[in-house]
Each structure stands twice: as C-alpha cells, then as structure tokens.
Design a protein around this motif. Structure first.
Motif, PDB file in Angstrom:
ATOM      1  N   GLU A 128      -3.012  20.809 -84.017  1.00 57.41           N
ATOM      2  CA  GLU A 128      -3.681  20.083 -84.810  1.00 57.41           C
ATOM      3  C   GLU A 128      -5.329  20.238 -84.612  1.00 57.41           C
ATOM      4  N   GLU A 129      -5.671  20.416 -83.450  1.00 59.69           N
ATOM      5  CA  GLU A 129      -7.080  20.805 -83.295  1.00 59.69           C
ATOM      6  C   GLU A 129      -7.410  22.009 -83.987  1.00 59.69           C
ATOM      7  N   ALA A 130      -6.587  22.891 -83.927  1.00 57.91           N
ATOM      8  CA  ALA A 130      -6.913  24.418 -84.550  1.00 57.91           C
ATOM      9  C   ALA A 130      -6.843  24.240 -85.859  1.00 57.91           C
ATOM     10  N   LEU A 131      -6.106  23.572 -86.552  1.00 55.97           N
ATOM     11  CA  LEU A 131      -6.127  23.182 -88.000  1.00 55.97           C
ATOM     12  C   LEU A 131      -7.388  22.319 -88.491  1.00 55.97           C
ATOM     13  N   GLU A 132      -7.812  21.345 -87.521  1.00 56.80           N
ATOM     14  CA  GLU A 132      -8.820  20.485 -87.890  1.00 56.80           C
ATOM     15  C   GLU A 132     -10.194  21.349 -87.858  1.00 56.80           C
ATOM     16  N   ARG A 133     -10.384  22.476 -87.013  1.00 56.84           N
ATOM     17  CA  ARG A 133     -11.339  23.188 -87.040  1.00 56.84           C
ATOM     18  C   ARG A 133     -11.529  24.093 -87.984  1.00 56.84           C
ATOM     19  N   MET A 134     -10.350  24.572 -88.367  1.00 56.89           N
ATOM     20  CA  MET A 134     -10.169  25.548 -89.558  1.00 56.89           C
ATOM     21  C   MET A 134     -10.571  24.756 -91.006  1.00 56.89           C
ATOM     22  N   THR A 135      -9.923  23.436 -91.152  1.00 56.42           N
ATOM     23  CA  THR A 135      -9.909  22.778 -92.459  1.00 56.42           C
ATOM     24  C   THR A 135     -10.667  21.585 -92.505  1.00 56.42           C
ATOM     25  N   GLY A 136     -11.181  21.011 -91.363  1.00 51.80           N
ATOM     26  CA  GLY A 136     -11.810  19.689 -91.320  1.00 51.80           C
ATOM     27  C   GLY A 136     -10.889  18.512 -91.555  1.00 51.80           C
ATOM     28  N   ALA A 171      -7.071  24.352-100.102  1.00 57.01           N
ATOM     29  CA  ALA A 171      -6.258  25.619-100.796  1.00 57.01           C
ATOM     30  C   ALA A 171      -6.241  26.550 -99.832  1.00 57.01           C
ATOM     31  N   LEU A 172      -5.145  27.194 -99.442  1.00 60.13           N
ATOM     32  CA  LEU A 172      -4.779  28.226 -98.465  1.00 60.13           C
ATOM     33  C   LEU A 172      -3.715  29.086 -98.998  1.00 60.13           C
ATOM     34  N   THR A 173      -3.540  30.175 -98.546  1.00 58.72           N
ATOM     35  CA  THR A 173      -2.456  30.992 -98.731  1.00 58.72           C
ATOM     36  C   THR A 173      -1.789  30.923 -97.092  1.00 58.72           C
ATOM     37  N   ALA A 174      -0.384  31.284 -97.205  1.00 60.99           N
ATOM     38  CA  ALA A 174       0.313  31.174 -96.098  1.00 60.99           C
ATOM     39  C   ALA A 174      -0.373  32.209 -95.155  1.00 60.99           C
ATOM     40  N   HIS A 175      -0.849  33.491 -95.394  1.00 60.28           N
ATOM     41  CA  HIS A 175      -1.366  34.488 -94.554  1.00 60.28           C
ATOM     42  C   HIS A 175      -2.386  34.077 -93.761  1.00 60.28           C
ATOM     43  N   ARG A 176      -3.442  33.322 -94.710  1.00 61.02           N
ATOM     44  CA  ARG A 176      -4.704  32.801 -94.133  1.00 61.02           C
ATOM     45  C   ARG A 176      -4.525  31.536 -92.992  1.00 61.02           C
ATOM     46  N   LEU A 177      -3.691  30.878 -93.551  1.00 58.90           N
ATOM     47  CA  LEU A 177      -3.123  29.703 -92.592  1.00 58.90           C
ATOM     48  C   LEU A 177      -2.737  30.118 -91.130  1.00 58.90           C
ATOM     49  N   LEU A 197      -4.902  29.980 -87.760  1.00 59.30           N
ATOM     50  CA  LEU A 197      -4.398  29.143 -86.700  1.00 59.30           C
ATOM     51  C   LEU A 197      -4.603  29.905 -85.479  1.00 59.30           C
ATOM     52  N   ASN A 198      -3.898  31.206 -85.405  1.00 57.19           N
ATOM     53  CA  ASN A 198      -3.694  31.851 -84.247  1.00 57.19           C
ATOM     54  C   ASN A 198      -5.179  32.279 -83.849  1.00 57.19           C
TER      55      ASN A 198
END
Lengths: 245, 245
Positions: free
Chosen positions: A32-40, A69-75, A79-80
């Motif tokens: 969840e922290e990685a997603l928040e840093r990535m997308t807000g 809006a993201l692609t599966a690849h970018r997500l 995250l990684n």
C-alpha cells in the motif's frame, strides 16, 4: 477506477504477516505504501489468504482498485521499484472485472510446507524451512495424511483464534514427498481453518518420528479434541503456493 | 593430534569470504572461534577453495588438526551448537590421515551458478541468485560453453589478483540447464583461476542475451585478452558445490 489482480512473492521473515498491524510491518502495508508513492492514492490490497507472521508466499493472489490510468506493465514495474529493499516482488499484474475478489472469488488455495530433515541445522535455508533432525518415515506420514483428505470437522486442527464460521472443511489434497534432505507437504482446499496446515504438519511430523501411528491421526480427527494434538509446525517452513479462481 | 575432514555449508552473504580478513568476518574465523570455545585450541582450518565475499557453499571441504580427544559426532555437534547464529553448518566430520590436505589432495572442484531469469526481482531468493531480467537463450549458451571445455589458456577469464602459477587449466565440465525460472550453470575442474567461474558466467549471460555469439566466446578465449570481456557475474549466485579427493 480499475481493479487489478496481482501475484506476489514474499519472504515472510521480516513481516508480522500479510495483514496490516499496529505493532509491526506487514506485506499489505509494504504494497500500500509503494502504491501511494506511485499514484498518491490510498487503496487497500485484499489477498486470497492472510498469512501469519513468518509465513512466505510463492504466489499470493491479491487485488486493488486504482483510479489513476496505468498499464499492467507500469503498475508491476513501479511497485517493484518502490518495494525495494522489502523482500516483496510483484510477479504478475492483470486487469480484472470490478466484481472479481481475491478472497471471495477464490475456489482453491494451495500451500507448501518444507521440512529440512537432516541431522545438521540449515545454513543456506535458515528461515525457509523447519529443521527436523530425527529421520522422518515418509511412508507412514502418507498413510496418516490420507485419513485427513476429504470432508471433515477439522476442530482438532483449529487455532483458538480461528474466525471461520464452520470447522467443517473439505481437504482436497495432502501429499507428502521426499526430495533429498527435504520432506515436502502439499495441501489444497477451498479454504483452511486458522493454523490448520501448520497443525496438520505438526501431527504428520509426530507420525514420521514414530511418536504417533497413522491410526492415532484418525483418532485425533474423530475425537474433535484440540487438546489431543501436539504443537503446530513453525511458520518459516510454510509457503502460500497459489490460488485458483 | 587428529586431522579431521569437515564438509561445511554456508551462506556467504554476511562474510568477507572463506579466508580470515582483518576488515570483516569470515567463514574460517567463525569455525576457528567455535573450535577454540569448544577445545581451547587455536587451530587453522584449510579449505578446498577460498571463496570470495558473498559466495556460498553447499559442501565446502576443509580440514583442521585437533589435539583434544573427540569423536566425529561430538566435533560436528559441538561446532554446530557454537556456530549459532552464524549461517554456517558442519554437515559431516570424519577422521583422515595426517597427510590428507583439503586443498592439495583435491583432484576436482565443482561450482554451481544460479541465475534467476524472469522479469521481476527475487523476494525469496534475494542474495541467493543473480537476477537477469532479459530472457536467456540456453541453447546458444550451451554452444558457447562447449568452446571453453578442455585444456586452454584461460587468461581472459582471470582476475588481476589471481595468484595461480599458470593460466592454463583444464575445464572438465561447463553445463547450462534451465529449471523453470532458473538457469543453472555447473562447472568442474581440478582447479580454477581467481574469478574464472564468475567471468565465464558473465560471458555466457552475454551470449544468452544475444549480445555475443558462441563464436565470440571462442574468439575471446583465443585472443587471451582480458580487456575483451564483460563484467563478472555477481558473487551471490555462486556456490561451491563439492570437492573430490
């Protein structure tokens, strides 16, 4: 809003388990922290199984809803990159329907339990296996395991903290095999009680050591008495191996 | 005085290598300190191969001379108890003749190199594999490896710090195989130059990625020019797999 399905590998060692906890780090929080840093966005991840502290995953299934809006690849790549150095890796991401649910849509869960069965303790596999120094008899373990397969009241193999509505579950598979110094136990069911796999493995190890006969396993199941059982196998040998939908 | 042969497994991650160093912990030091606590004796352990920092061992052979009367069983159990929590495990101990030598009596050394070849980084195998995200072509790697097997001047695959008298060595085996997400490279020779395995693996990965042809590998060997080569593969994928006497 897009619902994403993720397949996640993790080393459970440094975590209090999958689920967010007040008292320490969790896999869910790391994601969840990685997603928040990535997308807000502050979004909740839901998993097929809420593994306990120290339990690993080869392929945990989870889902999360993301507005950006993201692609599966970018997500996956984003995250990684942001998960480093946490030992969590997103193996796969795909878009799913908004009513797809990692926990409730799951029809089968698979676990793997690894026992290092040799005299000397692990160096390379420390934290990844349960070390049992006494030789285990895999044949009698298989006999005992066969008594557990099928639809039963698994009360004896249930933790005191289990929140499942019913102790009656159908165990589809419980296989024991030796691979060199390792004894591997594979379990599959639609769902498990809390601590069921570790409790079954603990009892199978008692059979493998000759402390119990395969018939004692059947008697324990029939007695529906938790007090009759030995200790749970420790968490570091357990892997969530996959979810089927 | 009894000479003991030991087979030792270790995780190279926390060590500066096998050999004692002033600037950090070593496997040799861990074993020598455990022996001193057990017997009061300061004795030197000698190994078949002096692995570099971060390199692991599945089965390192070593010897040590001990004055105190011990059984093989007691020496193994005592060392293992005193080595905790260092990730070093003595798998086997046996008595050998006083002229047996872990390094000089060894007639063949085997190494294993593990590449995790998938898009996403390792979580469970972090520190145990080299992560190569680009798909590797195992068939062309095999072709390239075949050029290296046999008696050659391995100067191109030699570290600047190599202390070997001659760069001419006989490589008995260099096999490449895929097992799921892993590409495993097995090497065997009477002896290797310093960094030879990691340098060969680095070049094989260039072939597997398509940056080199198998013929480029042969040309690099024939040119005897270190400058022509790419980077060494990193230490964390390398395992000392066994010594033959």
């Amino acid at each position: 809003m897009t619902r994403w399905r993720l397949t996640v590998e993790y080393d459970g060692g440094p975590f209090m388990g999958w689920q967010r906890q007040d008292h320490g780090p969790s896999v869910q929080q790391a994601l969840e922290e990685a997603l928040e840093r990535m997308t807000g966005e502050r979004a909740a991840f839901t998993a097929a199984g809420r593994t306990d502290a120290g339990v690993h995953a080869l392929a945990m299934s989870a889902h999360v809803d993301v507005a950006k809006a993201l692609t599966a690849h970018r997500l996956r790549e984003g995250l990684n990159a942001l998960l480093r150095p946490s030992p969590v890796s997103v193996l796969d991401v795909s878009e799913v329907a908004g009513n797809w649910h990692a926990r409730f849509s799951c029809v089968s869960r698979r676990y793997l339990y690894r026992i290092l069965n040799r005299r000397t303790p692990p160096a390379l596999e420390a934290g990844r296996v349960w070390h049992v120094a006494v030789p285990l008899d895999v044949e009698t373990m298989r006999e005992a395991a066969a008594h557990l397969v099928g639809r039963h009241d698994f009360t004896p193999f249930r933790s005191a903290h289990c929140q499942s509505e019913s102790p009656v579950k159908t165990l589809d598979r419980l296989e024991v095999e030796r691979a060199g110094d390792e004894v591997r136990i594979a379990a599959a069911a639609r769902s498990f009680l809390h601590h069921q796999v570790r409790s079954m493995v603990g009892c199978l190890a008692m059979v493998g050591r000759g402390q119990w006969s395969p018939g004692d396993m059947k008697a324990a199941l029939d007695a529906r008495d938790r007090a009759a059982l030995g200790l749970n196998a420790p968490p570091q040998g357990l892997y969530f191996a996959g979810a089927v939908y």
